[in-house]
Enzyme design. Structure first.
Site, PDB file in Angstrom:
ATOM      1  CG  ASN A 136      -0.189   0.020   2.544  1.00 50.67           C
ATOM      2  OD1 ASN A 136       1.046   0.082   2.575  1.00 50.67           O
ATOM      3  ND2 ASN A 136      -0.919  -0.014   3.642  1.00 50.67           N
ATOM      4  CG  HIS A 138       3.555   0.241   4.878  1.00 50.81           C
ATOM      5  ND1 HIS A 138       2.678  -0.667   5.429  1.00 50.81           N
ATOM      6  CD2 HIS A 138       4.691  -0.482   4.635  1.00 50.81           C
ATOM      7  CE1 HIS A 138       3.251  -1.844   5.522  1.00 50.81           C
ATOM      8  NE2 HIS A 138       4.477  -1.761   5.042  1.00 50.81           N
TER       9      HIS A 138
HETATM   10  C1  F6R Z   1       9.457  -3.546   8.261  1.00 49.25           C
HETATM   11  C2  F6R Z   1       8.753  -2.399   7.712  1.00 49.25           C
HETATM   12  C3  F6R Z   1       7.769  -2.544   6.597  1.00 49.25           C
HETATM   13  C4  F6R Z   1       8.233  -3.506   5.506  1.00 49.25           C
HETATM   14  C5  F6R Z   1       7.204  -3.585   4.378  1.00 49.25           C
HETATM   15  C6  F6R Z   1       7.604  -4.560   3.296  1.00 49.25           C
HETATM   16  O1  F6R Z   1      10.330  -3.168   9.284  1.00 49.25           O
HETATM   17  O2  F6R Z   1       8.930  -1.325   8.182  1.00 49.25           O
HETATM   18  O3  F6R Z   1       7.538  -1.280   6.045  1.00 49.25           O
HETATM   19  O4  F6R Z   1       9.456  -3.065   4.997  1.00 49.25           O
HETATM   20  O5  F6R Z   1       5.964  -3.960   4.896  1.00 49.25           O
HETATM   21  O6  F6R Z   1       7.654  -5.839   3.827  1.00 49.25           O
HETATM   22  P1  F6R Z   1       8.213  -7.080   2.982  1.00 49.25           P
HETATM   23  O7  F6R Z   1       9.650  -6.834   2.784  1.00 49.25           O
HETATM   24  O8  F6R Z   1       7.960  -8.281   3.856  1.00 49.25           O
HETATM   25  O9  F6R Z   1       7.443  -7.088   1.712  1.00 49.25           O
END
Ligand code: F6R
Length: 236
Positions: A136, A138
């Site tokens: 999304n 973030h």
């Molecule tokens: C984790 C964090 C999140 C992840 C994001 C992507 O510390 O802050 O913003 O980086 O949700 O997660 P993955 O890498 O599992 O797709």
């Protein structure tokens, strides 16, 4: 922002690990901002390998992690503290007192968040911040919305994030619905930022960032105003 495309997860992980290693080698006492999630795991594996080969020394390194699930203690195997121990901290010679992760169980969360930001500044600020990207848009747990927050804070997770993170839990009902996260300002004070993401699964958010627009409904787009960001994209 510089966009670098990689043919595989492996190549992206090599790049991120080498950037971290270079920061560690060139700046004694450097401060790293670290992320959890699946994206940086390959880079952490490579850092562990460099350490095992005697090519990297973490004894002077300080780290600040982006976030922690609210309500999970460091011993909980779903906590981000546990994740970091498992993938990196327990495998290299970083000093325990140099590891910083927001607490998910602080008695006074607000006070703890303020202390976290103060500590980052006292350590001289983050030299290199590693970020993953939410589906999304973030970064950290700065979720899409009308407003974004500058400092470290307690936040509600959106359904999209809860759904995405359910893959790490036995049951979706066990995914925490709140987290403590570094805010946009805390992240943006980093001298350099590397954000890494897989194009296939994060296409929409990546394209919004690439369009150059700035929109709080996709928090990663704000990285377009930071002077030193590399976007490492896996194009498998
Ligand atoms: C984790 C964090 C999140 C992840 C994001 C992507 O510390 O802050 O913003 O980086 O949700 O997660 P993955 O890498 O599992 O797709």
């Amino acid at each position: 922002m510089e966009f670098i495309r990689f043919k595989s997860y492996e190549e992206m992980s090599d790049f991120v690990a080498n950037e971290i290693a270079q920061t560690v080698r060139t700046k004694k006492g450097c401060v790293l901002g670290l992320a959890t999630g699946s994206t940086p795991v390959g880079a952490y594996e490579k850092l562990v390998q460099m350490y095992n080969d005697g090519k990297l020394d973490f004894s002077e390194v300080t780290t600040f992690n982006l976030d922690e699930y609210y309500g999970l203690s460091p011993e909980n195997d779903q906590s981000y503290r546990y994740f970091m121990n498992k993938h990196l901290f327990s495998k290299v010679n970083i000093k325990e007192e140099n590891i910083n992760i927001p607490s998910g169980v602080a008695a006074d969360v607000q006070d703890d968040c303020a202390t976290y930001d103060e500590k980052i500044q006292k350590c001289g600020g983050i030299d290199l911040q590693i970020l993953g990207l939410g589906k999304n848009g973030h970064i950290g747990f700065n979720e899409p919305g009308d407003q974004l927050y500058s400092s470290t804070h307690l936040t509600d997770l959106t359904q999209s994030t809860i759904d995405a993170n359910a893959r790490f839990f036995e049951d979706k009902s066990l995914v925490p619905t709140k987290a403590v996260t570094m805010g946009m300002g805390s992240i943006f004070k980093a001298k350099k930022i590397i954000i890494a993401a897989d194009f296939k699964s994060k296409k929409e958010a990546i394209m919004k960032v690439e369009s150059g627009m700035i929109d709080t409904s996709c928090p990663a787009t704000l990285l377009n105003v930071h002077p030193n960001v590399i976007f490492a994209i896996v194009e498998e």
